[in-house]
Design a protein around this motif. Structure first.
Motif, mmCIF file in Angstrom:
data_model
loop_
_atom_site.group_PDB
_atom_site.id
_atom_site.type_symbol
_atom_site.label_atom_id
_atom_site.label_comp_id
_atom_site.label_asym_id
_atom_site.label_seq_id
_atom_site.Cartn_x
_atom_site.Cartn_y
_atom_site.Cartn_z
ATOM 1 N N LYS A 2 0.923 -1.202 -0.062
ATOM 2 C CA LYS A 2 -0.130 0.009 -0.122
ATOM 3 C C LYS A 2 0.997 1.363 0.136
ATOM 4 O O LYS A 2 1.751 1.281 0.553
ATOM 5 N N PRO A 3 0.361 2.181 -0.673
ATOM 6 C CA PRO A 3 1.214 3.331 -0.819
ATOM 7 C C PRO A 3 1.626 3.975 0.503
ATOM 8 O O PRO A 3 2.490 4.611 0.737
ATOM 9 N N LEU A 4 0.599 4.043 1.599
ATOM 10 C CA LEU A 4 0.723 4.768 2.839
ATOM 11 C C LEU A 4 1.838 3.946 3.598
ATOM 12 O O LEU A 4 2.553 4.678 4.185
ATOM 13 N N LEU A 193 -2.383 13.891 -11.902
ATOM 14 C CA LEU A 193 -3.182 14.627 -11.020
ATOM 15 C C LEU A 193 -4.116 13.951 -9.712
ATOM 16 O O LEU A 193 -4.470 12.627 -10.057
ATOM 17 N N ALA A 194 -4.160 14.583 -8.689
ATOM 18 C CA ALA A 194 -4.833 13.787 -7.636
ATOM 19 C C ALA A 194 -5.732 14.825 -6.621
ATOM 20 O O ALA A 194 -5.231 15.967 -6.693
ATOM 21 N N LYS A 225 -2.264 10.062 -15.569
ATOM 22 C CA LYS A 225 -2.910 9.253 -14.314
ATOM 23 C C LYS A 225 -3.495 10.316 -13.547
ATOM 24 O O LYS A 225 -3.175 11.398 -13.016
ATOM 25 N N PHE A 226 -4.948 9.842 -13.463
ATOM 26 C CA PHE A 226 -5.561 10.549 -12.011
ATOM 27 C C PHE A 226 -5.865 9.639 -10.968
ATOM 28 O O PHE A 226 -6.292 8.291 -10.889
ATOM 29 N N PRO A 243 4.028 8.125 -4.162
ATOM 30 C CA PRO A 243 4.188 6.997 -4.864
ATOM 31 C C PRO A 243 3.328 6.527 -6.019
ATOM 32 O O PRO A 243 3.955 6.008 -7.170
ATOM 33 N N SER A 244 2.157 6.813 -6.035
ATOM 34 C CA SER A 244 1.481 6.443 -7.407
ATOM 35 C C SER A 244 1.993 7.271 -8.465
ATOM 36 O O SER A 244 1.807 6.756 -9.600
#
Length: 382
Positions: A2-4, A193-194, A225-226, A243-244
């Motif tokens: 997981k990214p976190l 974009l996030a 990528k969103f 990380p994404s």
């Protein structure tokens, strides 16, 4: 992973243990003042004297530099992204002035225009002069500064190839300008974009509208990528987005995945050795860096050849292995397998024997290679 969790691991391990952190004061004629910057150099930067590195510029460096630098170091350690020079510009107390834009045409004005020129004409020029930089640059920003980074995208020949927008506070007309710029791009651009479910409502709504525009961009040069993270706030989304963004921008850089192995390399219509060569040529073309073919990727192609029994593929593979890992048993093993499976067992036996004294690599050592030679000798009575 997981990214976190990745972010937490990066913070638990001191960044200075992994990479060199430098703090510098950079006098600016454009700004008429001295700005404080932080620089993270890759591990072994001083030893790899011929190697050049992409540059990642981080705005809001007073709080955004450490998480970005930590993730870059983490991903590059596992070879999921290239090593990079990460540069953070401290903007504590200055970000509003630095990102100022006109109320009439919504383009940088006054201090904002000067800050725009400072990055493009002074900061990057000094980095190129002082450090071994590659011609691939990424810029990162959060809310005000995330809006600001898009002004570079509007130039006819943008100096940045990658744009990481963390919950941007978009200026009027910015969404249409971004869409138009990406549609017209003639060279490769990576755009991330996030937002999040708990982001500031006004920002979230505008970001979703921008996403709807960018989904319709029809340009093969654009990698978009969103992310809309569930449960994250305007600030905590940063830990998930970094990380994404790195993963999306360096997808082809990563080692051959299980998915690629099953869906590409095991298809008999595909040449595994050509796929491997093209993968690394593309890395050079896209990111401006030379990457040595990893042993794991060689092994993936080796396993595919063994599975498909396409023995002719060994011919190109052993040549590449000799080039990338000279003096090791890797190329010798592939060459011997080629001769063994194409009707030349005696020649294969001698090649296996010639591996004695070469450097071990992967599962290959002298005992293994001599056993292969002895097996041929026994089978054919040589």
């Amino acid at each position: 992973m997981k990214p976190l969790l990745i972010v937490l691991m990066a913070f638990l391990m001191p960044i200075s243990h992994f990479a060199q952190i430098k703090y510098e004061s950079l006098p600016s004629q454009k700004l008429g003042e001295t700005r404080q910057i932080k620089i993270q150099l890759p591990r072994n930067y001083e030893k790899n004297t011929e190697k050049r590195y992409p540059v990642m510029v981080v705005l809001d460096g007073d709080y955004l530099f450490e998480p970005v630098a930590g993730m870059v170091d983490y991903y590059s350690y596992w070879e999921d992204a290239p090593e990079m020079i990460v540069v953070g510009i401290n903007q504590d107390g200055l970000r509003t002035e630095d990102t100022q834009y006109s109320e009439t045409n919504f383009l940088p004005v006054d201090k904002g225009a000067k800050f725009f020129e400072f990055i493009g004409m002074e900061l990057l020029a000094q980095l190129d002069q002082k450090y071994r930089t590659a011609n691939f640059r990424i810029i990162v920003g959060h809310d005000f500064t995330a809006n600001f980074i898009n002004y570079y995208l509007m130039k006819s020949n943008p100096i940045f190839q990658g744009y990481i927008n963390l919950s941007p506070d978009l200026a009027p007309e910015m969404a249409d300008r971004i869409s138009q710029s990406l549609n017209k791009a003639e060279t490769g651009k990576w755009y991330y974009l996030a937002t999040s479910s708990e982001d500031i409502p006004a920002l979230k709504d505008e970001i979703k509208e921008l996403d709807n525009l960018l989904k319709n961009v029809d340009n093969k040069q654009i990698n978009y990528k969103f992310d809309n993270f569930e449960g994250a706030s305007h600030y905590s989304l940063v830990g998930k987005a970094i990380p994404s963004a790195i993963e999306s921008m360096f997808e082809i850089y990563r080692p051959i995945s299980r998915k690629d192995y099953n869906e590409i390399l095991l298809q008999t219509s595909v040449s595994p050795s050509e796929y491997l060569e093209e993968k690394y040529n593309t890395i050079t073309e896209l990111y401006g860096i030379q990457k040595q073919i990893s042993v794991n990727d060689f092994m993936a192609v080796y396993n595919a050849i063994e599975k498909t029994r396409n023995w002719e593929e060994y011919k190109d593979l052993y040549k590449m292995a000799h080039e990338h890992y000279p003096g090791t048993m890797l190329g010798t093993f592939f060459e011997a397998r080629y001769e063994e499976e194409t009707g030349n067992p005696k020649k294969a036996m001698r090649i296996y024997q010639n591996a004695y004294g070469q450097e071990n690599i992967a599962f290959l050592d002298a005992d293994f290679m001599l056993e292969k030679a002895e097996a041929i000798k026994k089978d054919f009575g040589y």
